[in-house]
Design a protein around this motif. Structure first.
Motif, short mmCIF file in Angstrom:
data_model
loop_
_atom_site.label_atom_id
_atom_site.label_comp_id
_atom_site.label_asym_id
_atom_site.label_seq_id
_atom_site.Cartn_x
_atom_site.Cartn_y
_atom_site.Cartn_z
N ARG A 37 -39.84 116.86 57.58
CA ARG A 37 -38.81 116.09 58.28
C ARG A 37 -39.37 115.38 59.51
NH1 ARG A 37 -38.70 121.16 60.15
NH2 ARG A 37 -38.08 121.56 62.33
N GLY A 38 -38.60 114.46 60.04
CA GLY A 38 -38.99 113.71 61.22
C GLY A 38 -38.71 114.47 62.50
N ILE A 39 -39.22 113.96 63.61
CA ILE A 39 -39.07 114.60 64.92
C ILE A 39 -37.59 114.79 65.25
CG2 ILE A 39 -39.54 114.40 67.39
CD1 ILE A 39 -42.04 114.81 65.62
N VAL A 65 -39.62 116.07 73.15
CA VAL A 65 -38.70 115.41 72.22
C VAL A 65 -38.61 116.24 70.94
CG1 VAL A 65 -38.20 113.32 70.92
CG2 VAL A 65 -39.33 113.16 73.16
N GLY A 66 -37.41 116.71 70.63
CA GLY A 66 -37.20 117.57 69.49
C GLY A 66 -36.23 118.68 69.84
N ARG A 67 -35.98 119.56 68.89
CA ARG A 67 -34.96 120.59 69.07
C ARG A 67 -35.30 121.58 70.19
NH1 ARG A 67 -30.55 120.66 65.11
NH2 ARG A 67 -30.72 118.56 64.23
N ALA A 68 -36.60 121.79 70.46
CA ALA A 68 -37.00 122.78 71.47
C ALA A 68 -36.94 122.24 72.89
CB ALA A 68 -38.40 123.30 71.16
N GLY A 69 -36.77 120.95 73.06
CA GLY A 69 -36.67 120.37 74.39
C GLY A 69 -37.94 120.57 75.20
N LEU A 70 -37.76 120.93 76.47
CA LEU A 70 -38.90 121.05 77.38
C LEU A 70 -39.87 122.14 77.00
CD1 LEU A 70 -37.16 120.49 80.84
CD2 LEU A 70 -38.67 118.91 79.62
N TYR A 112 -42.35 116.49 69.51
CA TYR A 112 -43.25 115.54 70.15
C TYR A 112 -43.15 115.84 71.65
CZ TYR A 112 -45.94 111.20 70.48
OH TYR A 112 -46.94 110.27 70.69
N GLY A 113 -43.83 116.91 72.07
CA GLY A 113 -43.68 117.37 73.43
C GLY A 113 -42.23 117.78 73.67
N TYR A 124 -41.33 111.91 56.58
CA TYR A 124 -40.64 110.84 57.30
C TYR A 124 -41.06 110.86 58.77
CZ TYR A 124 -36.90 108.68 60.07
OH TYR A 124 -36.20 107.94 60.99
N SER A 125 -41.45 109.71 59.31
CA SER A 125 -41.79 109.55 60.71
C SER A 125 -42.91 110.53 61.08
CB SER A 125 -40.53 109.73 61.56
OG SER A 125 -40.77 109.33 62.90
N GLY A 126 -42.72 111.40 62.08
CA GLY A 126 -43.77 112.35 62.42
C GLY A 126 -44.14 113.23 61.24
N GLY A 127 -43.17 113.56 60.40
CA GLY A 127 -43.45 114.33 59.19
C GLY A 127 -44.30 113.56 58.20
N ALA A 128 -44.21 112.22 58.23
CA ALA A 128 -45.07 111.42 57.36
C ALA A 128 -46.52 111.52 57.79
CB ALA A 128 -44.61 109.95 57.38
N GLN A 129 -46.76 111.56 59.12
CA GLN A 129 -48.15 111.74 59.57
C GLN A 129 -48.66 113.12 59.17
OE1 GLN A 129 -48.99 110.83 63.68
NE2 GLN A 129 -51.20 110.98 63.34
#
Length: 238
Positions: free
Chosen positions: A12-14, A49-54, A46-47, A84-89
Motif C-alpha cells: 500500500r501507499g504511504i 507522514v503516515g499512520r504513526a505520525g511523529l 515517510y518520516g 502503489y506510490s511508496g509501496g510501488a518503490q
C-alpha cells in the motif's frame, strides 16, 4: 503460455489503511475474480507522514523492512507484487532483488519509475537493477511522483527528505551534509545560471506538480477507475 496467477501481494501507499481497506490496490484486486490477496504489513511511513505520525520511521528504513517482509511472503509461494506510490518503490526494490516465486510486478505511481516508460521518470531518480519478471507501470503524466521533470526542484526535496524522521534528526542532518558534500542531490546547483524565463517555467511546473500531489487530484483521484482497471487487466493477461 499463460501463467497461473492465484495470489497478489499488495504494497500500500504511504498512510493508507494497514488492513488494506479502501486502498488504491484494493480497488485493483477487487477487479480480479478469485484472486488471493495478502496485504503486506510494512509501516508505509515517510518520516512523520503516515499512520504513526511523529514516531514514524524514515522512508529508507521503512522500505528496507518492507522488502524483507515481501521476500519472506514470497518464500511462501508464487505471487505477483502490486505497489502503489511508496509501496510501488518497495515492490520495485523487491523485484530488482529477485525471487524465484515472483511471477510479475505491477506499479501505480512508482517514485522509482525508470526513464523510457513515459516522457519523464520517478522523483527519486533511482536507477535500480533490471527487473527480469513481467512488469507493468501505470502512470499519470501530471503526477510529479512518477513523472517528475529532470530539472524539477521537487527532486531535491525528495533527496533531502528520504532519510528524515523525528526519531533520528541527528542522523538525518549528517546524511544531508554528506550528500551535499559529495554532490548526491539530483538538481542542486545544476540550474543556477539558466534564464529567468526558464527558472520561472521550472518553478511553475514544480508548484503545479506539488499542488496536484497535495490536493490528491493527480496522485490519487487520477488513478481511480480506468487506471486501476488497466493494472487488473494486465495481471489477468499473464
Amino acid at each position: 503460455m499463460t501463467m497461473q496467477i492465484t495470489k497478489v501481494i499488495r504494497c500500500r501507499g504511504i498512510g493508507e489503511d494497514p488492513t488494506g481497506h479502501d486502498t488504491m490496490l484494493e480497488g485493483v484486486t477487487d477487479l480480479i475474480p478469485g484472486i488471493e490477496t495478502v496485504e503486506l504489513p510494512w509501516s508505509a511511513q515517510y518520516g512523520p507522514v503516515g499512520r504513526a505520525g511523529l514516531t514514524g520511521d524514515d522512508y529508507l528504513h521503512a522500505l528496507q523492512q518492507g522488502v524483507a517482509l515481501a521476500l519472506a511472503e514470497l518464500d511462501r509461494g508464487p505471487a505477483v507484487l502490486f505497489g502503489y506510490s511508496g509501496g510501488a518503490q518497495l515492490a520495485h526494490m523487491t523485484a530488482a532483488h529477485g525471487h524465484p516465486n515472483l511471477q510479475g510486478v505491477g506499479f501505480i505511481a512508482d517514485p522509482a519509475m525508470p526513464k523510457g516508460v513515459g516522457p519523464n521518470y520517478g522523483v527519486t531518480g533511482a536507477d535500480p537493477e533490471p527487473i527480469t519478471v513481467p512488469k507493468h507501470w501505470v502512470w499519470n503524466p501530471l503526477d510529479i511522483i512518477c513523472q517528475c521533470p529532470t530539472d524539477s526542484p521537487i527532486r531535491d526535496i525528495a533527496d533531502v527528505s528520504v532519510s528524515f524522521s523525528a526519531q533520528n534528526f541527528p542522523g538525518w542532518t549528517w546524511n544531508m551534509l554528506d550528500d551535499l558534500r559529495f554532490g548526491r542531490w539530483q538538481v542542486m546547483g545544476k540550474y543556477l545560471f539558466i534564464s529567468p524565463v526558464d527558472q520561472w517555467k521550472r518553478w511553475s511546473a514544480a508548484i503545479a506538480g506539488a499542488t496536484g500531489y497535495l490536493n490528491g487530484t493527480e496522485h490519487v483521484a487520477a488513478y481511480r477507475g480506468a487506471r486501476q482497471r488497466e493494472l487488473a487487466d494486465w495481471v489477468k493477461s499473464l
